[in-house]
Design a protein around this motif. Sequence first.
Motif, PDB file in Angstrom:
ATOM      1  N   ASP A 246      29.439  48.672  -3.437  1.00  0.00           N
ATOM      2  CA  ASP A 246      29.987  48.893  -4.716  1.00  0.00           C
ATOM      3  C   ASP A 246      31.335  49.211  -5.211  1.00  0.00           C
ATOM      4  OD1 ASP A 246      27.748  48.531  -6.637  1.00  0.00           O
ATOM      5  OD2 ASP A 246      26.734  50.106  -5.479  1.00  0.00           O
ATOM      6  N   HIS A 247      32.001  48.654  -5.858  1.00  0.00           N
ATOM      7  CA  HIS A 247      33.204  48.842  -5.957  1.00  0.00           C
ATOM      8  C   HIS A 247      34.208  48.735  -5.119  1.00  0.00           C
ATOM      9  CE1 HIS A 247      31.788  52.511  -8.241  1.00  0.00           C
ATOM     10  NE2 HIS A 247      31.254  52.109  -9.220  1.00  0.00           N
ATOM     11  N   VAL A 249      33.502  48.144  -2.150  1.00  0.00           N
ATOM     12  CA  VAL A 249      33.249  48.242  -0.631  1.00  0.00           C
ATOM     13  C   VAL A 249      32.436  47.473   0.005  1.00  0.00           C
ATOM     14  CG1 VAL A 249      31.868  50.185   1.061  1.00  0.00           C
ATOM     15  CG2 VAL A 249      33.266  51.017  -1.273  1.00  0.00           C
ATOM     16  N   ARG A 273      34.049  50.307   7.232  1.00  0.00           N
ATOM     17  CA  ARG A 273      33.516  50.180   5.854  1.00  0.00           C
ATOM     18  C   ARG A 273      35.108  50.166   5.517  1.00  0.00           C
ATOM     19  NH1 ARG A 273      30.431  54.012   3.127  1.00  0.00           N
ATOM     20  NH2 ARG A 273      31.161  54.537   0.939  1.00  0.00           N
ATOM     21  N   THR A 275      37.002  48.971   2.048  1.00  0.00           N
ATOM     22  CA  THR A 275      37.389  49.246   0.303  1.00  0.00           C
ATOM     23  C   THR A 275      38.713  48.229   0.262  1.00  0.00           C
ATOM     24  OG1 THR A 275      36.495  52.368   0.515  1.00  0.00           O
ATOM     25  CG2 THR A 275      37.664  50.481  -1.617  1.00  0.00           C
ATOM     26  N   GLY A 712      25.113  76.818   1.302  1.00  0.00           N
ATOM     27  CA  GLY A 712      25.311  75.636   0.103  1.00  0.00           C
ATOM     28  C   GLY A 712      24.735  75.572  -0.686  1.00  0.00           C
ATOM     29  N   PHE A 715      25.988  77.992  -3.954  1.00  0.00           N
ATOM     30  CA  PHE A 715      27.440  78.591  -3.474  1.00  0.00           C
ATOM     31  C   PHE A 715      27.976  76.964  -5.251  1.00  0.00           C
ATOM     32  CE2 PHE A 715      31.457  76.560  -3.001  1.00  0.00           C
ATOM     33  CZ  PHE A 715      32.503  77.802  -3.155  1.00  0.00           C
ATOM     34  N   ARG A 716      27.071  75.683  -4.380  1.00  0.00           N
ATOM     35  CA  ARG A 716      26.843  74.714  -5.362  1.00  0.00           C
ATOM     36  C   ARG A 716      26.558  75.642  -7.299  1.00  0.00           C
ATOM     37  NH1 ARG A 716      22.182  70.412  -3.802  1.00  0.00           N
ATOM     38  NH2 ARG A 716      24.285  70.461  -1.954  1.00  0.00           N
ATOM     39  N   GLU A 719      28.651  77.166  -8.916  1.00  0.00           N
ATOM     40  CA  GLU A 719      29.952  76.249  -8.988  1.00  0.00           C
ATOM     41  C   GLU A 719      29.287  75.921 -10.732  1.00  0.00           C
ATOM     42  OE1 GLU A 719      33.199  76.477  -9.508  1.00  0.00           O
ATOM     43  OE2 GLU A 719      33.464  77.445  -7.582  1.00  0.00           O
ATOM     44  N   PHE A 720      27.821  75.489 -10.774  1.00  0.00           N
ATOM     45  CA  PHE A 720      27.695  74.667 -11.571  1.00  0.00           C
ATOM     46  C   PHE A 720      27.842  75.353 -13.008  1.00  0.00           C
ATOM     47  CE2 PHE A 720      24.108  73.981 -14.619  1.00  0.00           C
ATOM     48  CZ  PHE A 720      24.308  72.601 -14.970  1.00  0.00           C
ATOM     49  N   GLN A 723      31.826  76.290 -14.505  1.00  0.00           N
ATOM     50  CA  GLN A 723      31.700  75.297 -14.208  1.00  0.00           C
ATOM     51  C   GLN A 723      31.240  74.690 -15.542  1.00  0.00           C
ATOM     52  OE1 GLN A 723      33.822  72.386 -11.632  1.00  0.00           O
ATOM     53  NE2 GLN A 723      33.747  73.877 -10.171  1.00  0.00           N
ATOM     54  N   CYS A 724      30.161  74.546 -15.991  1.00  0.00           N
ATOM     55  CA  CYS A 724      29.361  73.702 -16.443  1.00  0.00           C
ATOM     56  C   CYS A 724      28.971  74.620 -17.539  1.00  0.00           C
ATOM     57  CB  CYS A 724      28.187  73.001 -15.749  1.00  0.00           C
ATOM     58  SG  CYS A 724      28.793  71.094 -14.460  1.00  0.00           S
TER      59      CYS A 724
ATOM     60  N   MET B   1      30.717  53.524  -3.123  1.00  0.00           N
ATOM     61  CA  MET B   1      30.899  53.693  -4.566  1.00  0.00           C
ATOM     62  C   MET B   1      32.449  54.707  -4.532  1.00  0.00           C
ATOM     63  SD  MET B   1      28.377  53.793  -7.528  1.00  0.00           S
ATOM     64  CE  MET B   1      27.649  55.197  -6.937  1.00  0.00           C
ATOM     65  N   LEU B   2      32.734  54.604  -5.746  1.00  0.00           N
ATOM     66  CA  LEU B   2      34.312  55.353  -5.373  1.00  0.00           C
ATOM     67  C   LEU B   2      34.119  56.209  -7.029  1.00  0.00           C
ATOM     68  CD1 LEU B   2      36.805  52.628  -4.503  1.00  0.00           C
ATOM     69  CD2 LEU B   2      36.134  54.652  -2.680  1.00  0.00           C
ATOM     70  N   LEU B  25      24.655  70.592 -19.632  1.00  0.00           N
ATOM     71  CA  LEU B  25      25.755  70.817 -19.647  1.00  0.00           C
ATOM     72  C   LEU B  25      25.611  72.461 -21.393  1.00  0.00           C
ATOM     73  CD1 LEU B  25      29.199  68.701 -19.198  1.00  0.00           C
ATOM     74  CD2 LEU B  25      27.921  70.580 -17.957  1.00  0.00           C
ATOM     75  N   PHE B  58      28.647  66.264  -7.920  1.00  0.00           N
ATOM     76  CA  PHE B  58      29.679  68.108  -7.662  1.00  0.00           C
ATOM     77  C   PHE B  58      30.083  67.782  -6.587  1.00  0.00           C
ATOM     78  CE2 PHE B  58      29.661  71.750  -5.145  1.00  0.00           C
ATOM     79  CZ  PHE B  58      30.904  72.381  -5.357  1.00  0.00           C
ATOM     80  N   GLU B  60      31.515  68.186  -3.663  1.00  0.00           N
ATOM     81  CA  GLU B  60      31.166  69.263  -2.890  1.00  0.00           C
ATOM     82  C   GLU B  60      32.032  69.587  -1.668  1.00  0.00           C
ATOM     83  OE1 GLU B  60      27.073  69.813  -1.708  1.00  0.00           O
ATOM     84  OE2 GLU B  60      27.391  71.717  -1.446  1.00  0.00           O
ATOM     85  N   TRP B  66      32.766  70.217 -10.343  1.00  0.00           N
ATOM     86  CA  TRP B  66      32.019  69.015 -11.045  1.00  0.00           C
ATOM     87  C   TRP B  66      32.249  68.451 -12.378  1.00  0.00           C
ATOM     88  CZ3 TRP B  66      27.216  69.023 -10.497  1.00  0.00           C
ATOM     89  CH2 TRP B  66      25.822  69.903  -9.187  1.00  0.00           C
ATOM     90  N   ALA B  84      33.673  68.323 -15.173  1.00  0.00           N
ATOM     91  CA  ALA B  84      33.270  69.379 -16.823  1.00  0.00           C
ATOM     92  C   ALA B  84      33.217  70.312 -17.765  1.00  0.00           C
ATOM     93  CB  ALA B  84      31.770  69.530 -15.865  1.00  0.00           C
ATOM     94  N   ALA B  85      34.191  71.495 -17.071  1.00  0.00           N
ATOM     95  CA  ALA B  85      34.676  72.131 -17.350  1.00  0.00           C
ATOM     96  C   ALA B  85      35.350  71.541 -18.997  1.00  0.00           C
ATOM     97  CB  ALA B  85      35.565  73.237 -16.541  1.00  0.00           C
ATOM     98  N   LYS B  88      32.615  70.656 -21.575  1.00  0.00           N
ATOM     99  CA  LYS B  88      32.237  71.677 -22.108  1.00  0.00           C
ATOM    100  C   LYS B  88      33.184  72.639 -23.060  1.00  0.00           C
ATOM    101  CE  LYS B  88      28.604  74.734 -21.902  1.00  0.00           C
ATOM    102  NZ  LYS B  88      27.885  74.256 -22.479  1.00  0.00           N
TER     103      LYS B  88
END
Lengths: 977, 92
Positions: A246-247, A249, A273, A275, A712, A715-716, A719-720, A723-724, B1-2, B25, B58, B60, B66, B84-85, B88
């Motif tokens: 994809d993209h 790569v 790899r 790109t 981990g 923390f994820r 953060e969700f 932020q979300c 993917m990018l 969300l 995310f 990470e 996010w 995402a912030a 939202k």
Amino acid sequence: MSRIDGGLIDRTRTLTFRFDGRRYQGHPGDTLASALLANGVRLVGRSFKYHRPRGVLSAGSEEPNALVTLRSGARAEPNTRATTAELFDGLEAASQNRWPTVGFDLLAANDLSAPLLTAGFYYKTFMWPRGWWEKLYEPAIRRAAGLGRLSMEPDPDAYDKGFLHPDLLVVGGGAAGLAAALTAGRAGAQVVLADEDFRLGGRLLAERHALDDAPAADWVRSVEAELAGLPNVRMLTRATVFGAYDHGVYGVVERVSDHLARPGGAVRQTLWRITAKRTVLAAGATERHIPFRDNDRPGIMLAGAMRAYANRWAVAPKGRVAVFTNNDDGHRTAADLVARGVPVMAVIDPREDAPNLGGYPTWTGAVVTGARGRRGLSAIEVVRNGRPEWVECASLGVSGGWNPNVALASHHRGRPQWSEEHLAFLPGAELPPGMVVAGAAAGNGTTHAALRDGAMKARDALEELGVRAAAIDLPEAEDRPDRPAAYWHVPDRGRAWVDFQNDVTVKDIRLAHKENMRPVEQLKRWTTLGMATDQGKTANVTALAVMAELTGKGIPQTGTTIFRPPYTPVALSVLGGGDTGAHFRPTRLTPTHEWAKAQGAEFVEVGQWMRAQYFPKDGETHWRQSVNREAMAVRKSIGLCDVTTLGKIDVQGAEAGEFLNRVYSNTMATLKVGRVRYGLMLREDGVAYDDGTCARLGEDHYVITTTTANAGLVFRNMEFARQCLWPDLDVQLISATDAWAQIAVAGPQSRTLLSRIVDDADLSNEAFPFMACAAVTVCGGLRARLFRISFSGELAYEIAVPARYGNALMERLMHRGQDLGVTPYGTEALGVLRIEKGHAVAAEINGQTTAAMLGLARMVSEKKDSIGAVMSRRAGLVEDRRRLVGLRPVDPSRQVVAGAHLFTAGAEQRTETDQGWVTSSCFSPHLGSYIAMGFLEDGQDRLGEIVVAADPLAGTDIEAKVVSPHFVDPEGERLRD
Amino acid sequence: MLIPHPLLGPRDAQEFTYLGDARLLERPDPAAENAEARFCDYVYLRDNPAGVHRELWFHEHGDRSWLVVTRDTVTHEILGAELAADVKGAGA
């Protein structure tokens, strides 16, 4: 075959190599195939199913027949194509799929049973008895059929990974690719040119015709020299672009040292790899066969390959030579051979308007209908003017036309388009984004057209990037079209091979058609056509044409074949890129690792971490002795344990408390500064998933801990949430796990020891009670954080210092605590202490248990919302009556193992009567008995009852008494002391 | 993917952790009358379209943002990426 003049081999040097134990000689520039042919070796392998003798068919990576095992021992690589293996001095190769030798193969008896081994034979023949498939049929078939075998030894070579980000990737270094790379290189664009061959030039190296008035190889050399001088161009030879991802790569394998006897200091292969902003696919074309009866005899090869061996490798075909072709390109082979002094008996061409390029007779309207010579071609049957006739012939070149190499163009599922003019599939309209196709791969296969197409496509691609490339001068070159005829195979009742590698014949396709395996995808699976290492490069289109003939439909209506990566086989080792063994993933060491190592600690992997498991002392012969000693030291005096691996998250902001209220099921906003609270986190589905401590260091500053395993994830998720879910809250998070070394100081003497190192500390129970926390300094000014928390149930603290001081702090604590009997303890003793105290860990909070099951129902606040709160109250979870209990075996010397299931004593043991399960178990030195924890139905009401812990795998039933999970100090007096 | 990170430019997808449908969300109001049923939908039901999809990624191994990434699940073409912030915050 034998050597003739010329060619692109270095005759000043001789290389010695072995094939099936025999010594031969070749030259630098040779492939294993060209060197074998030059030595007159025609029989190089046995076919997959029928064990038919096989020779070299092609001169490139499409080779279906000449698969050998290269090298020996751990470096042995099966299924290597002799046609691409570059010759080096001392090369060793062995033929495959034969026993005992390639010349005399007992399994060739399979060929006599061919009527039994037709398409789909294993689906039909080995149906019953059912049990025999795994035990008898499959192993037997696998032994008889198949390709080379793996060495089964670890790969001794090194591999690497690399990343490139060019403006333009040019796939293929033939006429079109070189013109594209030169155009882009001169324009200053960042260019990567990759070619699978060890020499740039592609098909130009195999031809005799001139560019302007000079040999094509001269032009190739001059372009190569110019590109080498351009800093913005990177040339990768021996580099196969195996996949378009994809993209923009691309996956590329560069065979860095496969052409050397030993890799030396170099890696064997590199996985690039790449790109690319734009890509020019200039992968050329692959010649196809014309199936006729027994067309797989050694000595029959593709006409283009025969020409390549003569022109590039100076190898003349053996004996009397003929060419069978349905297009003008086959005539070029004859003309080139004649020009090199090799007489050609005839070019056999079914077309009435077949040309003659001079120097050989053309038999128009003629076809080859059979071949003789089991281990090497001796005669062919030709039908001319309706009359069959056997003629002596030892080498036959066959050309059924050329298939553009559209594989990479279809890696994104874009379907190739049938071209009636080319009688071939051309790249379709839906190409991978950023890709254009040039030269023979796009159907512009004359040298003249390929050069110009490559240059033009590169200019167009660069133009899209805002780069203006000037037109470059291109040499004049041959421009003769191939004019192929739609003559796909020679009708016959015998066996005519379409797919050499999988032993699929026209007859098999006919049978598949009769059995209604008509969609191309089913044809492929039923006959195995187009599978294995060559992926049907020389077979697919011909098979489709045969199928189209049978169905009476056109080829495009019958189907198309598209390709998936990899273009040619890729070793798993290079995909790993050296990330094997200790390098498979990063290893994290605790701040006290060096100290623990010096103490002779045994280590255990905990996720990525290496943690001290226990510290054996002289005279201890069993790990349990060490663990018992360590655990008892904590209960009686004092122990130290590195607990840095617990996740630490710093939570700051004016609304940090409100934020924590929402992510913890219990209330955190009301926590006073300088205090710690135990906290439980739920998933949004209401199930418990992590626990830890939450310390409030300041009005706007909390620091929380998570379990090691979930650091981990928590923390994820936080953060969700930040932020979300609630981006309006004033709160910031940062992971501090690696920033702070944290050491548990546990046991009755812990206060005494800490008083010796904490500066100006009043650690009295009044000043610093259970669940207190504070920022302090230690050892004369080092900043530290002190928490009075306990995992062991004893008076205990955890002290954190900046990570780089962790080792020094541990040494200082050990030194200052000598007179107190200070003892380091590892994760095993930690586990014993927490089970004795009834603390839950991942075995209990395993993603299937609720707060109520854990005995923590009151920790899910109903006064506020938090993640998981609503769903935790749903009927399905509330109705679960299993509760965490302690278990003491009636016989204290018998272990109740984790994973055992719990049943009412005397009850029949079935799924329906299952009452719960055991989660954790250990020997408690404190109690002198094995103990365990587990979930038991209505457990809280059954204290004192004897239940049975059943382990059907070990066949044991152990009686155990249900007790409180708090085996030690259930009132919690010690930790508040 | 990018992934075209709105702050950091194109980043390799390997730096990201994938979560899925950006409807996550829209956490339901826990005080609503039918909160349990709405949470049940929220937790368990996801769209899985063949085509344009808004999904959460995310960063990470990057800046921990996010992102809401709009991606065609058939072609893997990425049509946009936002914080995402911000999504939202805009009341999406």
